[in-house]
Design an enzyme around this catalytic site. Structure first.
Site, mmCIF file in Angstrom:
data_model
loop_
_atom_site.group_PDB
_atom_site.id
_atom_site.type_symbol
_atom_site.label_atom_id
_atom_site.label_comp_id
_atom_site.label_asym_id
_atom_site.label_seq_id
_atom_site.Cartn_x
_atom_site.Cartn_y
_atom_site.Cartn_z
ATOM 1 N N TYR A 150 -31.210 -17.821 -31.469
ATOM 2 C CA TYR A 150 -30.765 -17.702 -32.859
ATOM 3 C C TYR A 150 -29.292 -18.074 -33.016
ATOM 4 O O TYR A 150 -28.808 -18.277 -34.133
ATOM 5 C CB TYR A 150 -30.980 -16.276 -33.390
ATOM 6 C CG TYR A 150 -32.437 -15.877 -33.534
ATOM 7 C CD1 TYR A 150 -33.464 -16.764 -33.241
ATOM 8 C CD2 TYR A 150 -32.791 -14.606 -33.965
ATOM 9 C CE1 TYR A 150 -34.793 -16.401 -33.368
ATOM 10 C CE2 TYR A 150 -34.124 -14.236 -34.098
ATOM 11 C CZ TYR A 150 -35.114 -15.140 -33.793
ATOM 12 O OH TYR A 150 -36.433 -14.773 -33.922
ATOM 13 N N ASP A 231 -45.884 -13.522 -22.734
ATOM 14 C CA ASP A 231 -47.263 -13.700 -23.215
ATOM 15 C C ASP A 231 -48.131 -12.525 -22.779
ATOM 16 O O ASP A 231 -48.955 -12.016 -23.546
ATOM 17 C CB ASP A 231 -47.850 -15.049 -22.760
ATOM 18 C CG ASP A 231 -47.377 -15.506 -21.391
ATOM 19 O OD1 ASP A 231 -46.548 -14.799 -20.780
ATOM 20 O OD2 ASP A 231 -47.835 -16.554 -20.911
ATOM 21 N N ASP A 255 -37.834 -9.987 -31.510
ATOM 22 C CA ASP A 255 -38.146 -10.176 -32.921
ATOM 23 C C ASP A 255 -39.668 -10.226 -33.100
ATOM 24 O O ASP A 255 -40.254 -9.548 -33.961
ATOM 25 C CB ASP A 255 -37.499 -11.495 -33.390
ATOM 26 C CG ASP A 255 -37.431 -11.611 -34.902
ATOM 27 O OD1 ASP A 255 -37.898 -10.695 -35.593
ATOM 28 O OD2 ASP A 255 -36.921 -12.636 -35.392
#
Ligand code: NAD
Length: 364
Positions: A150, A231, A255
């Site tokens: 980000y 995952d 997030d």
């Protein structure tokens, strides 16, 4: 001569209501804080500043200088949410989310703490089968907040297939170390289990993440520290959420995983967060966004923001009893069967934002 008792100094709380449902849910939390102030004899001074899309409308900047200066001067900040379709086509520097990222970064709030707990009263609202959540779960997600993709280099360029875009995931050892210490200390004070999430089978930044966490683990011998690929973590959260105690993540992975985890509790409208750095200053906000689809309809769940206010009392103002009082009041309205639409199951009647707020205030 008798001395008059010295009153505790007033606490300055900056309110950043933001966009969408932000004003409704922050107003709900302020009603609860006002009740706490009255009941316990505190003096909270609230001042309101614009951020996000609202700030762009006022002055063209999603993080005005006055807003940042007011946050820096305050004891803590309570934020609603930013963003909405009206602002989606603005240039990057004017996007509401850009203002929020800049605020977290400017205030040095590198650690985002997201408790994910199943209220037993809401077990039916969880999409998981009852047998999977029979034991309940109580997870703390520790998400790195001011680094990673980000904040990395990004842009557009011409590549071999024509125009392409890129974003960069980059972490320094120092950034990984400081967030890891927060997670290890949290694990130490809880069930002493830390799962660090990465994608070290593919990403170089994740390999540095894993090495650094592993090296620090020797400083916390009583904490069991395990690595998990992101995952697999996404899958394990659904398969067996009770296995998690503290979950350490990068900015991006946290997030995504915290939105997933929130749904296990029944609704994203239940989850609070604290963004902290060094010292007691912090910024408190629900983990959800501005929910433009339900803004202004008095149907948003205010509990995530009200529980964020409880975190504010605990972390920034060291008012533990008051924080517990809010959490107990929330439990009590859930015990009474009161539900906003997002946590109401099937035929149970839902109440609105203001009615839920009044019920929580009344339970205090
Ligand atoms: P969202 O979290 O706003 O909404 C997702 C879904 O959850 C929607 O159906 C919404 O109605 C529901 N929801 C969210 N909060 C709720 C509440 N308190 N009570 C009941 N239902 C609730 O995510 P989104 O729709 O992806 O994003 C909307 C806007 O919010 C976007 O502009 C996005 O960039 C922004 N956003 C801001 C933040 C933030 O300010 N920290 C975080 C995430 C998204």
């Amino acid at each position: 001569m008798s001395e008059s008792p010295t009153a505790a100094p007033a606490k300055e709380v900056v309110l950043l209501k933001g966009d969408g449902i932000g004003p409704e849910i922050v107003s709900a939390a302020v009603q609860v804080l006002d009740r706490i102030a009255k009941r316990y004899g505190h003096d909270f001074i609230f001042s309101e500043y614009p951020i996000g899309g609202r700030a762009v409308e006022i002055c063209g900047n999603p993080l005005p200088q006055e807003t940042l200066a007011a946050c820096r001067a305050a004891d803590c900040v309570l934020l609603g949410a930013v963003g909405g379709p009206a602002y989606d086509d603005l240039p990057v520097h004017q996007r509401p989310e850009t203002g929020l990222l800049a605020l977290r970064s400017a205030l040095g709030l590198y650690a985002n703490l997201r408790p994910v707990r199943l209220f037993p009263q809401l077990a039916q609202a969880s999409p998981l089968h009852m047998e999977r959540i029979a034991a309940g779960f109580d997870i703390l997600i520790v998400r790195e907040l001011t680094g990673g993709i980000y904040f990395g280099e990004r842009g557009r360029r011409q590549g071999s297939f024509g125009e392409e875009a890129f974003d960069t995931e980059s972490y320094s050892k120092t950034e990984i170390e400081r967030i890891s210490h927060v997670a290890f200390r949290a694990a130490q004070s809880r069930n002493k289990n830390l799962i660090s999430v990465d994608k070290a089978n593919v990403l170089e930044s994740s390999r540095l993440w894993r090495e650094t966490v592993h090296r620090l683990s020797s400083e916390y011998p009583e904490v069991t520290c395990v690595n998990m690929l992101v995952d697999n973590a996404a899958m394990q959260l659904i398969r067996d959420p009770a296995q998690f105690d503290v979950l350490l993540t990068s900015n991006l992975f946290g997030d995504i995983l915290s939105d997933e985890a929130s749904q296990l509790t029944g609704s994203i409208g239940m989850l609070a967060s604290a963004s902290v750095g060094e010292g007691s200053f912090g910024l408190y906000e629900p983990i959800h966004g501005s929910a433009p689809d339900i803004a202004g309809k008095d149907i948003a769940n205010p509990i995530a923001t009200i529980l964020s206010a409880a975190m504010l009392l605990r972390h920034s103002l060291q008012l533990e009893d008051e924080a517990i009082a809010i959490e107990t009041a929330v439990e009590s309205v859930l015990d009474q069967g009161l539900r906003t639409a997002d946590i109401a199951v099937h035929d149970s009647a839902a109440i609105g934002t203001q009615a839920m707020t009044e019920a929580i205030v009344a339970a205090l």
